[in-house]
Design an enzyme around this catalytic site. Sequence first.
Site, PDB file in Angstrom:
ATOM      1  N   GLY A 251      35.603  11.996   5.309  1.00  0.00           N
ATOM      2  CA  GLY A 251      35.138  12.998   4.369  1.00  0.00           C
ATOM      3  C   GLY A 251      35.145  12.452   2.955  1.00  0.00           C
ATOM      4  N   GLY A 252      35.429  13.325   1.987  1.00  0.00           N
ATOM      5  CA  GLY A 252      35.423  12.929   0.589  1.00  0.00           C
ATOM      6  C   GLY A 252      36.407  11.816   0.304  1.00  0.00           C
TER       7      GLY A 252
ATOM      8  N   GLY B 154      12.339 -18.381  -7.520  1.00  0.00           N
ATOM      9  CA  GLY B 154      13.142 -17.451  -8.299  1.00  0.00           C
ATOM     10  C   GLY B 154      14.603 -17.516  -7.896  1.00  0.00           C
ATOM     11  CB  ALA B 155      16.279 -18.150  -4.666  1.00  0.00           C
TER      12      ALA B 155
END
Lengths: 567, 659
Positions: free
Chosen positions: A230-231, A465-466
């Site tokens: 849960g939370g 780009g890498a």
Amino acid sequence: ITDIRQAKMAAFTAALRSGALINGLRASFRTLPPVKYGAVAAAVPPTNLPRGCRWSSASALSVKERIDHKRKTALCGGGQHRIDAQHKKGKLTARERVELLLDPESFVESDMFVEHRCSDFGMEQDGNKFPGDSVVTGRGRINGRLVYVFSQDFTVFGGSLSGAHAQKICKIMDQAMMVGAPVIGLNDSGGARIQEGVESLAGYADIFLRNVMASGVVPQISLIMGPCAGGAVYSPALTDFTFMVKDTSYLFITGPDVVKSVTNEDVTQEELGGAKTHTTVSGVAHHAFEDDVEALLNVREFFNFLPLSNQDAAPIRECHDRSDRLVHSLDTIVPFETTKAYDMLDIVHATVDESDFFEIMPNYAKNIVVGFARMNGRTVGIVGNQPKVASGCLDINSSVKGARFVRFCDAFNIPIITFVDVPGFLPGTAQEYGGIIRHGAKLLYAFAEATVPKITVITRKAYGGAYDVMSSKHLRGDVNYAWPTAEVAVMGAKGAVQIIFRGKENQAEAEAEYVEKFANPFPAALRGFVDDIIEPSTTRRRICRDLEVLASKKQLNPWKKHANIPL
Amino acid sequence: MAAHRLSPSLNRLLLAGKYASFWTRCCAVHGYAQYSTACSPNEKTFDKILIANRGEIACRVMKTCHKMGIQTVAVHSDVDASAVHVKMANEAVCVGPAPTSKSYLNMDAIMDAVRATGAQAVHPGYGFLSENKEFAKRLAAEGVAFIGPDTYALQAMGDKIESKLIAKAATVNTIPGYDGVVKTVEEAVKISQDIGYPVMIKASAGGGGKGMRIAWNDEETREGFRFSSQEAASSFGDDRLLIEKFIDNPRHIEIQVLADKHGNALWLNERECSIQRRNQKVVEEAPSTFLDAATRRAMGEQAVQLAKAVQYSSAGTVEFLVDSNKNFYFLEMNTRLQVEHPITECITGLDLVEQMIRVAKGYKLQHKQEDIPINGWAIESRVYAEDPYKSFGLPSIGRLSRYQEPLNLSNVRVDSGIQEGSDISIYYDPMISKLVTYGATRAEALASMEDALDNYVIRGVTHNISLLREIITHPRFISGDISTNFLPEVYPDGFKGHQLEADSRRELLAAAAALHITAQLRSQRRAPSVATRCPCVKVEVDGQWNLASPLLPLAINGTHRMLQFKVRVLSKLAAQLNSYMPEKVPEDTSSLLRSPMPGAVVTVSVKPGDSVAEGQEICVIEAMKMQNSLTAARQAKVKSVHCKPGETVGEGDLLVELE
């Protein structure tokens, strides 16, 4: 008691039936009704004492005796039979965990007398009050270094989070922030304490806020040693590192039964949120350990790498491994065929002190390797493309994994050493639809904004780009080396030639020319984009020397409220 | 991060032995070789020699060449491009891809390399083309010297059947058996029955234990026949087999011979190679504890007779089986330099490679029989990349992440062709090195061997050092009471690792604890200074606590010991709490057949739906040229098959699943 039960049953009429965790909880809660994940009702055990016989009113005992009694009770958590049940599940108790995690006799407990303040559903009875409530908090030392710890106690109301429980955690977190010491959370909790309602929810939020405030100030480590649902899962998610224990720990937003009712999927809790899932599929957890003992001992080792706060330098350990050691095995590690894989971990192990490498997320996004090691005794963060997996390409998961690690190092003054062998970003619809552009940008962003010492070694490919992303000179790399096998280029020869000479003949010849021109470290070295081309065997020696010089590096980014990393 | 719990890892990793001033000797005797290369400057041999081999033997040959001032040419497969033998050579030529049939056995490519480099002679090492008469012929046709015997001797001795006939004619003692090629399974069974069980089935062209099987009954004969012919075909390209009487519990003792092209021949004493597993040698020594001078002379003279009978030149080895009454029988003659030649060099002082090169050039032998001494004792341990806990050694592969030879010790010779960072691959022999120690007496040589094994650092591949150490310290071995059945007799249930006694256990625990505390103190930034006290008995441990070194020299109760550790020590509290930790149940493996080693699938004998009986063959995996039959652990139905013939599989890969 019958009345209380009825009241409780009423409280749960709206709850969906959820049986999975109950098997585990039943041993502890004799009267437990069906429970929903993320919320645990404090079961009310039949009290041994006649009603009205309260310590405070009876006053038959001296204060001293009462203190002693409370302390004794606190040490027993939820009682012997629950401790036995905890052991039977292969789990240690909250106090055993703290004792094992910290140096002997270094634990200083706080808030041992704190009790929950709930007065509904019979919770106000003495038998339902446990000194210290469902969490043990305090400070201690790991190898002599200060640390704050909380350890949730599953034997008390299933470790459920009450207002008092949250308040205890917040108290030590506040102190940790003030003195500048890390916080380690040992999570073992069924969820919110339903009887307390919104007070419990407020407690969670108080903790979340502190997690966020402490982020980047002191290291925060979460060790999940039981359910966390849960939370509650968002506290570990906000901390720097989440470790799990195999077979006994689970992290999920909703349990298998809710999943079944909502999406009609059949899934076990192990599959849904076990250690394997989170360390291989989701990337939520950073490491999984065999059992409690193993996990706690490993966290001690891990702690040795970390600085106490962002104001501290990373610790330096006495180094028995010569800093000028030549590593001859590195001279032959990169295969001749550029398409052939090798194991980047071999390079890392051979380079760092004593082959001692604490890998983070070893089984998730394996095409990038990240983790902590030491160079001449100093902690460093290692980032390396892994040619063995998916050719070491960057994709969504590896970018995010790398980015988060780089940012941790930068936040805590840990130099970053990057080993580059990257053919580029992974192409494909799956990646583009998944948002490789914004996820890849995270890694780029992280390297660019980092002001800690950055040393980069290009072992083989650094394409496109890498190349830019992987801590290149252009992103303020302090020292960038290339091995003789390095190829810094826009792309591999074949692809490049197909574009440059599209439709022309003599492609093979052109390819050879391209290889001759670009498939080597010279184009980058000529322009000063790498500082030197080095013999691989000297890598360790050089990095150690560079780190010594860079220890006094000072670099500031422009003032900003906070940066806006592409999330 | 690997969490070794104390007890099993201690058993396995214990390498505690006597240690003698490790640090002071470090700089003493690097590269000390136990043979002298006489190389007289007036004796011109060759300018350039090509070594048609790889690994340690290629390096070994090059060492002598360089001493003699001869240029060397290495050949290599593409995966070996950065191997030690390539770096050592003056020139190197790639002769093809990784599989040996396409590289080191590729005669065309090697002939091209000879021509391209202008090598005047070729040393073939052992294995590969060393006993290939076709290769020798092709070299001769181009006027290139083959450093080995001439083609006649190669042919005569290379064929087990013919060699036996020649040996008989030369009045050499031979084993009763069938002198001819066996063609069919049924013929094999009939011949076996005639000779009487047990019988040995072996490849006519074979050697080195490959293509060899022992059969005790008809059924095993059939199976052995099938295996041996397959192995023979894949290893030697020749599936002819022969059958002979199997001598139970024999010793394997061989005579090194050296002959020139002028009819002179010498015997250079014996080597005892009885410690074997699956007919492959593990530990060898020279001389043998078993031979008396008369037997030695008789064997030596018969060996020389045989060499002369085939006009042998160069170095060669005549192998004998010796029974408990010192009767000896000719087994085969190896017409090449043997793996275990260093121990002969140690006790005789001769450089066999140098002698081979001289003889190949046509020089006469420099020595007479009475010049050949037995100086001291030499022992060789073959260090393999093998898991000794699986039938005394199944090949393992990997990268040598850490590798350190015990060359800091005196009286140690290590012949190897690998270095830190080298890969042990499935393509070639898994031998890491030959570790040779020698001394004035056998006891001295053994003590050196113990030290050397303790000081040997190998990480990244599973190795057999623990088995070697057990063998050379075993009372039966020390007393010389050995036979080729030594391993199965001493370890009937397989090798389980060193079994600690109470004392050594306590000492080891103390050392481990001291090491752990040292590491802890370092983490706390305190000066390490540790003395450990064990419950009941005080154990004093002292040493140089270098936590980065793989070797830990310690003084335990005043005795020097060399330790190699990888243990996780639990504090008292951790050990206590550990008792609450659940035992992780390992996967039920009886229904899963996994590959015990990396290799290639040769045959798969089952398909889904088949019923198999316990022990029935399911598939055959070939690794390092050995065929290994994998059988069903229990009676079951085959659920699924996950491999097919020709496929390469890794260790632990799932092959077949049973229901």
